[in-house]
Design a protein around this motif. Sequence first.
Motif, PDB file in Angstrom:
ATOM      1  N   ASN A   1       0.824  -1.208   0.000  1.00 23.89           N
ATOM      2  CA  ASN A   1       0.000   0.000   0.000  1.00 23.89           C
ATOM      3  C   ASN A   1       0.855   1.252   0.000  1.00 23.89           C
TER       4      ASN A   1
ATOM      5  N   SER B   1       0.640  -5.025   5.799  1.00 21.70           N
ATOM      6  CA  SER B   1      -0.258  -5.007   6.950  1.00 21.70           C
ATOM      7  C   SER B   1      -1.631  -5.558   6.550  1.00 21.70           C
ATOM      8  N   SER B   2      -1.797  -5.740   5.240  1.00 16.52           N
ATOM      9  CA  SER B   2      -3.094  -6.209   4.754  1.00 16.52           C
ATOM     10  C   SER B   2      -3.376  -7.629   5.229  1.00 16.52           C
ATOM     11  N   LEU B   3      -4.613  -7.840   5.607  1.00 16.29           N
ATOM     12  CA  LEU B   3      -5.039  -9.179   6.003  1.00 16.29           C
ATOM     13  C   LEU B   3      -5.921  -9.782   4.920  1.00 16.29           C
ATOM     14  N   ALA B   4      -6.044  -9.036   3.801  1.00 12.14           N
ATOM     15  CA  ALA B   4      -6.991  -9.470   2.767  1.00 12.14           C
ATOM     16  C   ALA B   4      -6.478 -10.717   2.045  1.00 12.14           C
TER      17      ALA B   4
ATOM     18  N   ASP C   1      -5.085 -10.376  -1.536  1.00 17.71           N
ATOM     19  CA  ASP C   1      -3.696  -9.999  -1.773  1.00 17.71           C
ATOM     20  C   ASP C   1      -2.822 -11.249  -1.925  1.00 17.71           C
TER      21      ASP C   1
ATOM     22  N   LYS D   1       2.622  -8.118   8.342  1.00 12.05           N
ATOM     23  CA  LYS D   1       3.335  -7.285   9.306  1.00 12.05           C
ATOM     24  C   LYS D   1       2.715  -7.505  10.682  1.00 12.05           C
ATOM     25  N   PRO D   2       3.384  -7.366  11.802  1.00 14.01           N
ATOM     26  CA  PRO D   2       4.789  -6.934  11.863  1.00 14.01           C
ATOM     27  C   PRO D   2       5.759  -8.100  11.648  1.00 14.01           C
ATOM     28  N   LEU D   3       6.901  -7.709  11.114  1.00 10.99           N
ATOM     29  CA  LEU D   3       7.975  -8.673  10.948  1.00 10.99           C
ATOM     30  C   LEU D   3       8.579  -8.945  12.325  1.00 10.99           C
TER      31      LEU D   3
END
Lengths: 131, 479
Positions: free
Chosen positions: A59, A90-93, A96, A112-114
């Motif tokens: 993003n 950070s997307s949880l979709a 993606d 994320k987070p790493l």
Amino acid sequence: MHIVLIDDDYISIFLTTKLLQRENITDSITSFQLPQEAVYYLQNTLPDQVPDVILLDLNMPIMSGWDFLDAIKPFESQLAGRCSIYILTSSLAPSDKLKAEEYSLVTSVIPKPLDGPKLQAIRAQVLENRS
Amino acid sequence: MSESAQFVNSEQRFRSLFENNLDIILFQDRNGVILDVNEPFLQLLHLSRADVLGRDISDFLPPELIAVFREKLLQAFQGTRVQFDVAVQFIGAEPKVLNISKVPLLVDGVVSGVHMVARDITDLTASHQLIEQQAKKLNTIFESVTDAVFLLDREWRLTFLNSEVERLLQVDRQHVLGRNLWTLFPDEVGGEFYHQYHQAFSMGRAVHFEAYYATLRLWLEVKAFPSEEGLSVYFSDVTLRHEAQASQEKLAQDLHRQNQDLQQFTYIVSHNLRGPLANAMGLSQLLTTPDPDQATLLNHLQTSLVQLDVVLQDMNTILTVRDKQDVADLPAPVRLTDVLDLVLKEMNEPLQKAGGQIVRDFPEALHAHGNRAYIYSIFLNLLSNSIKYRSQQRALLITITGSPHPEGGAQLTFADNGSGFDQEKAGAEVFKLYKRFHTSPSGRGMGLYLVKAHIESMGGTIAVKSEVEVGTQFFLYLP
């Protein structure tokens, strides 16, 4: 191991850099807040220097992670087998994750987070691919 | 042939005419006494000649008709030919309707008698009555059907209409019958009804359509059938159905929008909310072990938490706008110059700092209907965008123009000569939440989303035109 970070969020870049150093993975880090600059960088360094890993955010304004992947398509042959691209998002979709499968250069999508274990897993994977 | 032979011949011809005539013929004197009579009369009364000759016609008439027959006879004796229709039942005879002529016979200028010729029009009258009854029945049917019905002849003249037509189209039968449809409804010439009826005529084929009668704001469903005589038109008021359809469509649109909002909400949660959250999680994880950069880590952690809070506040703002959208606030008239003055005062300092200049072409009286606070926010957002995304190559120039919209409300243009954006790439995304098209200085991608939400909540519209390093123009319509 040379790692390229692409993320418009400076805190995220700071965090990833810090983790890479802490986990003793590498000190050779090149980071970009603008994906366009990363494309330009690759254009100029390939094929002599190939980063081992690219950690890519999705993003971002103007040029998204997907746009970046499209932009480096011309170098696919130079990168294939030598550079692993991990999407760091950070997307949880789930969409993606599905979309990432369309890109052969993308090894996997990491939410994320790493953290330490995730980075060690990446290192193990990269080393395994190399041998 | 001798003169006397000629005379005999003429006498014979007269007798033949008299006797063989299908009509009843009587010859009467001044007193009504029957001097001569032909066969049809005798047959009607079932009498012989002897029974009748020398008798007063009154002897054979029903009492109520005696006076009429006498009066007509006297009129004939005054030398005028008299004609009348009468329903009569001669005594002992069948009831008949007769068309009677009384013709005076003049001899040397004096009326010497009167021929009464009576033609039997019983059947004719009956069929006339039948036709009349049927017409009445037809009328009753046309009146009782719920459709409005009217008939047109081939010259577009109204030959019939029922009371539903009078009610729906607010016309008076007396005033419109016989008149040309298009002189009665001149606004419809060239319109949907006009085309459809002409098509029915020219193609000789029934048409079925729905059209809007703007004068009375009615949606009508119409069927028109052409015939030899002209056109029969049936229609009914379907305005309610149309309104229901329209509200259903609006409902579907609302649902679609809500769905899009929901999708956008998912996007916000996964990127904008989870972004700083993931950073905070990562940073706090790092802080569990000592680090020489501890201060920086804490600093970034705090920044991430503030970012998180900003996103939550943004969402609160958005949901507030969305909530208020359906509240039927009576939109108050807002004088746009007043609001613009306030915004320019507020923006004066950043504008000065940026070295910007504003050109304003705005009628004092320009009004829009809506929420004053929204209009303020819209102006503020557009102006601060122009300042934020000004070009580094030239001095900022913002042109604000306004004019009354032909259908009420105002149309406004906010144009700048700033850095612009690639419209082909950005497309419809510009107004989306958290979509950014510039890398620096940082924008949250919130402003234009709010601008659009505010405008739409007031029933207005916004469009944008932009070119990289040329500038951006926003076109607003406020009701």
